[in-house]
Design a protein around this motif. Structure first.
Motif, PDB file in Angstrom:
ATOM      1  N   UNK A  22      28.807  66.016  32.277  1.00 37.83           N
ATOM      2  CA  UNK A  22      28.798  66.652  33.815  1.00 37.83           C
ATOM      3  C   UNK A  22      29.190  68.030  33.528  1.00 37.83           C
ATOM      4  N   UNK A  23      28.150  68.883  34.240  1.00 41.10           N
ATOM      5  CA  UNK A  23      28.672  70.174  34.035  1.00 41.10           C
ATOM      6  C   UNK A  23      28.897  70.668  35.459  1.00 41.10           C
ATOM      7  N   UNK A  24      29.754  71.658  35.515  1.00 41.02           N
ATOM      8  CA  UNK A  24      30.187  72.504  36.649  1.00 41.02           C
ATOM      9  C   UNK A  24      29.403  72.926  37.605  1.00 41.02           C
ATOM     10  N   UNK A  25      29.647  73.031  38.733  1.00 45.65           N
ATOM     11  CA  UNK A  25      28.544  73.622  39.948  1.00 45.65           C
ATOM     12  C   UNK A  25      28.422  75.032  39.762  1.00 45.65           C
ATOM     13  N   UNK A  26      29.542  75.824  39.335  1.00 44.37           N
ATOM     14  CA  UNK A  26      29.447  77.217  39.012  1.00 44.37           C
ATOM     15  C   UNK A  26      29.332  77.395  37.388  1.00 44.37           C
ATOM     16  N   UNK A  39      22.080  84.275  44.290  1.00 45.69           N
ATOM     17  CA  UNK A  39      21.406  83.101  45.102  1.00 45.69           C
ATOM     18  C   UNK A  39      22.383  82.310  46.158  1.00 45.69           C
ATOM     19  N   UNK A  40      23.417  82.011  45.743  1.00 40.65           N
ATOM     20  CA  UNK A  40      24.234  81.157  46.700  1.00 40.65           C
ATOM     21  C   UNK A  40      24.504  81.801  47.914  1.00 40.65           C
ATOM     22  N   UNK A  46      26.609  88.620  49.673  1.00 39.61           N
ATOM     23  CA  UNK A  46      26.658  89.129  48.036  1.00 39.61           C
ATOM     24  C   UNK A  46      26.921  90.462  48.232  1.00 39.61           C
ATOM     25  N   UNK A  47      26.244  91.534  48.836  1.00 39.04           N
ATOM     26  CA  UNK A  47      26.590  92.508  48.827  1.00 39.04           C
ATOM     27  C   UNK A  47      27.973  93.154  49.335  1.00 39.04           C
TER      28      UNK A  47
END
Length: 73
Positions: A22-26, A39-40, A46-47
């Motif tokens: 199971x990989x982390x979402x981040x 992207x998220x 983001x800026x």
């Protein structure tokens, strides 16, 4: 997350990854983190966040400027 809980969180992330696949979402790859955040968050958010990244000199300057404003009633 407090410092004392970070070790437990890190163990959980690596444990899930190695034992259960199971990989982390981040991402844990710092080279990919900025692009994933872009992207998220969307462009405007983001800026705003990216403007304070690194040494946070921009955010420090903004806080100083806002502290110098005074309201006279």
């Amino acid at each position: 997350m407090s410092d004392e809980n970070y070790g437990s969180y890190q163990s959980e992330v690596y444990g899930k990854g190695t034992l259960m696949g199971i990989l982390p979402s981040v991402t844990t790859d710092p080279r990919l983190l900025e692009e994933q955040a872009r992207k998220a968050l969307g462009e405007r958010s983001f800026n705003y966040v990216a403007g304070g990244a690194g040494e946070k000199a921009t955010m420090d300057s903004n806080r100083l400027a806002f502290r110098q404003w005074k309201l006279y009633v």
